[in-house]
Every structure is written in structure tokens, then in C-alpha cells.
Design an enzyme around this catalytic site. Structure first.
Site, PDB file in Angstrom:
ATOM      1  N   ASP A 222       0.827  -1.205   0.000  1.00 40.29           N
ATOM      2  CA  ASP A 222       0.000   0.000   0.000  1.00 40.29           C
ATOM      3  C   ASP A 222       0.869   1.266   0.000  1.00 40.29           C
ATOM      4  OD1 ASP A 222      -2.653   1.317   0.568  1.00 40.29           O
ATOM      5  OD2 ASP A 222      -1.568   1.956   2.355  1.00 40.29           O
ATOM      6  N   GLU A 264       1.227  -0.339  -5.001  1.00 43.03           N
ATOM      7  CA  GLU A 264       0.268   0.728  -5.267  1.00 43.03           C
ATOM      8  C   GLU A 264       0.985   2.070  -5.240  1.00 43.03           C
ATOM      9  OE1 GLU A 264      -3.456   3.298  -3.678  1.00 43.03           O
ATOM     10  OE2 GLU A 264      -1.778   2.712  -2.418  1.00 43.03           O
TER      11      GLU A 264
HETATM   12  C1  GLC Z   1      -4.168   3.409  -0.350  1.00 45.84           C
HETATM   13  C2  GLC Z   1      -5.477   2.680  -0.189  1.00 45.84           C
HETATM   14  C3  GLC Z   1      -6.482   3.597   0.434  1.00 45.84           C
HETATM   15  C4  GLC Z   1      -5.955   4.095   1.767  1.00 45.84           C
HETATM   16  C5  GLC Z   1      -4.570   4.706   1.626  1.00 45.84           C
HETATM   17  C6  GLC Z   1      -3.909   4.898   2.959  1.00 45.84           C
HETATM   18  O1  GLC Z   1      -4.295   4.449  -1.263  1.00 45.84           O
HETATM   19  O2  GLC Z   1      -5.914   2.159  -1.407  1.00 45.84           O
HETATM   20  O3  GLC Z   1      -7.724   2.961   0.582  1.00 45.84           O
HETATM   21  O4  GLC Z   1      -6.842   5.043   2.296  1.00 45.84           O
HETATM   22  O5  GLC Z   1      -3.699   3.892   0.876  1.00 45.84           O
HETATM   23  O6  GLC Z   1      -3.465   3.677   3.487  1.00 45.84           O
END
Ligand code: GLC
Ligand code: CA
Length: 561
Positions: A222, A264
Site C-alpha cells: 500500500d 500501489e
Molecule cells: C491506499 C489505499 C487507500 C488508503 C490509503 C492509505 O491508497 O488504497 O484505501 O486510504 O492507501 O493507506
């Protein structure tokens, strides 16, 4: 007629490619992914919250759909300020989701069906209720103080942007008790861990090892751009962050050479490409620009945005793969378009201000596309024919709706609609105990949209998508084939090919809601082909072609199988 942009003189002939000795693709390069929110999926014990046993109960469903890998949204213990992205214990499972034994059973049961399991690993920050932060803020001389990013000066790192712009004014939060500010890229309840501290680096490597030893097949990492901070930068994609992720990869691959790291990074093409390294960093990264661009192309009925993006996309190392999606559990982000485009896309996809959040739109796939079956399938066809391993967001396989009356992104995280009973087949608890209400709108309520009815109906979205998935899996060219983009004499038509080991797939998409005619590039016009959907043999593709409104075709020049 516009000439193909390809410099290749002719389409490949099987005889010209005598069993090219390419390495077999890795599992994740050809996998169909499914993003699953455990709380929303199926409640096995009647407390109103989906749980891990509920996922086990529905594995047969996922297998039938054709899913190869399930990504579980955060399952660790959390006060749920950000739906589990605020972790209170990295080795504990949220009590509502069940004991650790249920997780082990889920992994076993999934593996028995040939399905892999990955889950979120939130590296950048913990919850403010995590013991590390509780210690850290307790006293300035606490040994954990340096596990987070503290400062007397709330103007530091001023070039770092604010992500939750609708809720936050600053990335610094004042801590009254210890008299300093701490750094957080997301909610204040999500303090950023300090990766300059070797103990933090090691702690997160240990967390990864713990889950790998439990049999997990990898992680969605993440929010990776933000691990390190450096003054004078925007604190994103820093060399230090890449160095750490390479170390992370090394540990993971040593532990399990088959395990996947999927990153991500909501960033433009250059930076997201950087997370693959030279094949020594992450194996997969989400392709956010492709998601945005697909919705741009659908709104403008123009193929050019997709062609332009894919042409600009840097090539990947051989064992790497993009992860592509239409929607996920967050807002559909329009951060990386021009201001003019953003205004247009907001007006188009979020006419009601309540549908907007931060830089994006908090709606699901079907409502975004006007609940128009042809357009939804067109979008899926793009997803499944363009490069990358596709992810399906739970519920989008049946065209579920959303609920903007719920706060933040919760409106796209409502209970899965299994059948047309009042509880939607989700839970036996009275609805006032549910974590969230089921979608009640006239168009998308469980009587209108549910798994049971769609499974029984061969013409349903669910079954059409199953067919798309099956075809994609039967032809590896979709997964790893070389991409060629062609300019045709109709701006609403996207024609691209995927080629692998002698098979050439020609995918043609009509992005407009009107029927379109176009001329097939000369290289293909006299080619015999097979329509993958109907199985019909075409003696030749033909120079002139017609496409239905929002129609698409998949042709193979390798004969049918
Ligand atoms: C990523 C996740 C999101 C979350 C953020 C903070 O973007 O997809 O849902 O709020 O990280 O962890
Ligand atoms: Ca439950």
C-alpha cells in the site's frame, strides 16, 4: 487510409516464429485477480460483518468465475478509521474477521482450488493506536520516539502534497502530550513510520516474513511512494524508497520465489515504471494512468487517449506485469489529467457533487457507465485485451451499484448481493447490525442485481464476463503478447494486436455509442481469422468493417481452439 503505425511489414505467420523459446510466463503475468473486501463479502456467523470463513464459503464462486488470485483488503487488527489501512497489530487479524486459524484454512482451501491469496501490507504508516505509536508519543526519550517522524516545525517537507484534500489541511499533526508535530500523508490517525530508522525497516521485513510463513502468496504494498521523506523534494518515489523495496523483494523472494509484490503508486507512467527496477524490485504495479485514460476514452468516444498513453508507456522488465483495473475500493482518481480534462470528466462522471471525493469520483463501474451493459462489457473488453493482468473489484462482475449517502469511500464498499432476499444473502443478522446497509436504490437493489439470478441467466453480465475471462485464459497472447497499436480511419475505433508464439489476436473496439465503419489496415485485410466469441471462421477479415454501438471484436489468426 491511414497506415498502421507499426513498422512491421506484415502480420506474423506461425511458420516465421518456430516455437520462439520464450520463458513460460509467471503465474501473476497471466492471472485474473479479484479484489475482495472481507467485511463486505459473506457473513458466516450472523454478526453483520463479512469474515474469513465467509470467504472460504464463497471460494467455489470465485473459482467458477475464473479467478486465479484474490487480493484481500486489509485484514489486520485496526480501529478502522481508514477501513483497516490504519493497522493496530500487524500480526493480529481483526477480531470480526475470525481467528488466525481461519486465515490458514482460507489459504489452504484457496490453494486446493488453484487460487492464490495476497493481502494488503500497509508499510507507510500504522494506526495511532499501534503500540509503537502509543510508546512513541508517550515521551520524547521513549525508545520508540524515532519510529515515527517528529518535528518542532510544521513547515517542513512543504513540497509534499496533501492526498486526502477534502479532509486534510496539513501533513503535520500537533501532539499536545509530547509537544511536537508528527508526519502523516493520510489521516492524522495514520502516523507515517520513519523508514530512516533501521529498526522500522527490519520490523516490516519481519512482518512480511511472518505472513509468508503462513502460506500467503504475496502482498499488495500500500502507498509505497511515501516511505521516505527528504527536504526539498515532494517526498515521493525517492531513491531511498526504491532501495528499501529492493531489499524487501530480496527477502520475499528468498522466502518464497513464487511470492508476488504488487505495488500501489498512484503516479504518472515514469514513476510507476520505476517500481519494477531492473526486475529486482516489484513484479507488478497498478497501472493508474490506464484506468483514468480508459474512462477518458469512454467519455470522449475517442481511441487516441488510449493509443497515446500506451505508446508513451515505458517497457517493462521481462518477468514484470502491469496490474490493470477499471475500479477499486477508492475513488476513481482524475488527479493526473489537465484541469480542463478534469472539469470535463467530473461533469461527465460525477454530475452530482456528492459523487466527488478528493481528486476523484466515488462511484462503481456500472453506475459510472450509466448501467449500460454494452458499455460495461466494452470497458471489460479493453481491460482484458490491453497489456496487464486484470483485477475485478468485487461486485463489479454483477454490476453492483453504489451509495453516495455513505461517507468517504464507503459507498463503493457495501455488502455483496448474493440473492434477491431482503438480506441479499449476505448475512442472517438483522440489518441494523450490519457494518453497512445494502444498496437500496431502485436500479441496483438486490432484487435487481444479484449473483443467483445472474448465474442462472446465460445472457447476464456475470456470464458474459465469465466468457471473457475464459477466452482470455485460453489465449496467452492476451496476458503476455506483444502489443501493437494501429491508427485506423475512424477516431472512435481502437485497433490493437497482441502476439505471442505465432498467435496474433486482433482486438477492435468501438468507443462510441453509434455504429461505426472503418477500414482494416492493409496488413490484415486479406487475413483469414476466427471470431473468438462466436467461433465463426472468417475467410478473410475484409477491408471494410462495421461495429455495433460500443461493440468489440476479438479475432485470432491462429485458428480456433
Ligand atoms: C491506499 C489505499 C487507500 C488508503 C490509503 C492509505 O491508497 O488504497 O484505501 O486510504 O492507501 O493507506
Ligand atoms: Ca461475521
Amino acid at each position: 487510409m491511414t497506415e498502421p503505425q507499426s513498422t512491421r511489414p506484415d502480420f506474423p505467420d506461425a511458420s516465421l516464429h518456430p516455437q520462439t523459446p520464450l520463458p513460460a510466463p509467471h503465474w501473476y503475468q497471466q492471472a485474473i485477480f479479484y479484489e475482495l473486501y472481507v467485511r463486505a463479502f459473506f457473513d458466516s456467523n450472523g454478526d453483520g460483518h463479512g469474515d474469513l470463513r465467509g470467504v472460504i464459503d464463497k471460494l467455489d464462486y470465485l473459482q467458477e468465475l475464473g479467478v486465479d488470485c484474490v487480493w484481500l483488503l486489509p485484514i489486520c487488527d485496526s480501529p478502522l478509521v481508514d477501513d483497516g489501512y490504519d493497522v493496530r497489530g500487524y500480526r493480529q487479524i481483526l477480531p470480526e474477521y475470525g481467528p488466525l486459524d481461519d486465515f490458514k484454512r482460507l489459504v489452504d482451501e484457496a490453494h486446493r482450488r488453484g487460487i492464490r491469496i495476497i493481502t494488503d501490507l500497509v508499510l507507510n504508516h500504522s494506526s495511532d493506536q499501534h503500540e509503537w505509536f502509543v510508546q512513541s508519543r508517550s515521551r520524547r526519550d521513549n525508545p520508540y520516539r524515532d519510529w515515527y517522524v517528529w518535528s518542532d516545525d510544521p513547515t517542513g517537507y512543504k513540497d509534499a502534497g496533501i492526498i486526502f484534500i477534502d479532509h486534510q489541511r496539513s501533513n503535520w499533526q500537533w501532539d499536545e502530550g509530547s509537544g511536537q508535530y508528527y508526519w502523516h500523508r493520510f489521516y492524522p490517525q495514520q502516523p507515517d513510520l520513519n523508514y530512516d530508522n533501521p529498526a522500522v525497516q527490519q520490523a516490516m521485513l519481519d512482518v512480511a516474513a511472518y505472513w509468508l510463513d503462513l502460506g500467503i502468496d504475496g502482498f499488495r504494498l500500500d502507498a509505497i511512494p511515501y516511505l521516505f521523506e527528504r527536504e526539498g523534494t515532494n517526498c515521493e518515489n525517492l531513491p531511498e524508497t526504491h532501495a528499501y523495496l529492493k531489499r524487501f523483494r530480496q527477502l520475499v523472494s528468498d522466502r518464497n520465489p513464487d511470492a508476488l509484490l504488487l505495488g500501489e503508486a498512484n503516479q504518472p507512467p515514469g514513476p510507476i515504471r520505476s517500481y519494477f527496477g531492473d526486475g529486482d524490485e516489484l513484479q507488478m504495479v497498478f497501472n493508474f494512468p490506464q484506468m483514468t485514460t480508459t474512462f477518458n476514452a469512454l467519455a470522449t468516444a475517442q481511441a487516441a487517449p488510449i493509443r497515446d498513453l500506451l505508446q508513451a508507456m515505458p517497457p517493462l522488465p521481462p518477468a514484470a506485469q502491469w496490474c490493470t483495473m477499471l475500479r477499486n475500493h477508492d475513488e476513481l482518481t482524475f488527479e493526473m489529467v489537465t484541469e480542463e480534462q478534469r472539469r470535463f470528466l467530473f461533469d461527465y462522471y460525477a454530475p452530482d457533487a456528492a459523487q466527488r471525493l478528493n481528486w476523484g469520483v466515488r462511484r462503481r463501474l456500472a453506475p459510472l457507465l450509466g448501467n449500460d451493459r454494452r458499455r460495461v462489457l466494452l470497458a471489460y473488453s479493453l481491460l482484458f485485451t490491453l497489456p496487464g493482468s486484470p483485477i475485478i473489484y468485487y461486485g463489479d462482475e454483477i454490476g453492483m451499484g453504489d451509495d453516495v449517502s455513505l461517507p468517504d469511500r464507503n459507498g463503493v464498499r457495501t455488502p455483496m448481493q448474493w440473492d434477491d432476499t431482503p438480506n441479499a444473502g449476505f448475512s442472517s443478522a438483522p440489518p441494523d447490525l450490519w457494518y453497512a446497509p445494502v444498496v437500496a436504490s431502485a436500479e441496483y437493489n438486490p432484487q435487481r442485481v444479484n449473483v443467483a439470478a445472474q448465474s442462472d441467466d446465460p445472457a447476464s453480465l456475470y456470464n458474459q464476463l465469465r466468457r471473457i475471462i475464459a477466452l482470455r485464459k485460453a489465449h496467452l497472447a492476451f496476458a503476455v503478447g506483444r502489443l501493437e497499436l494501429y491508427a485506423v480511419d475512424n477516431p472512435a475505433v481502437l485497433l490493437h494486436t497482441r502476439e505471442w508464439q505465432g498467435e496474433l489476436i486482433i482486438a477492435i473496439h468501438n468507443l462510441s455509442a453509434q455504429p461505426q465503419r472503418y477500414t482494416v489496415p492493409a496488413a490484415f485485410a486479406t487475413t483469414p481469422a476466427t471470431d473468438l466469441f462466436s467461433g465463426a471462421a472468417l475467410p478473410v477479415i475484409g477491408a471494410e468493417m462495421r461495429l455495433e454501438p460500443n461493440g468489440y471484436r476479438w479475432l485470432t489468426t491462429f485458428g480456433s481452439r
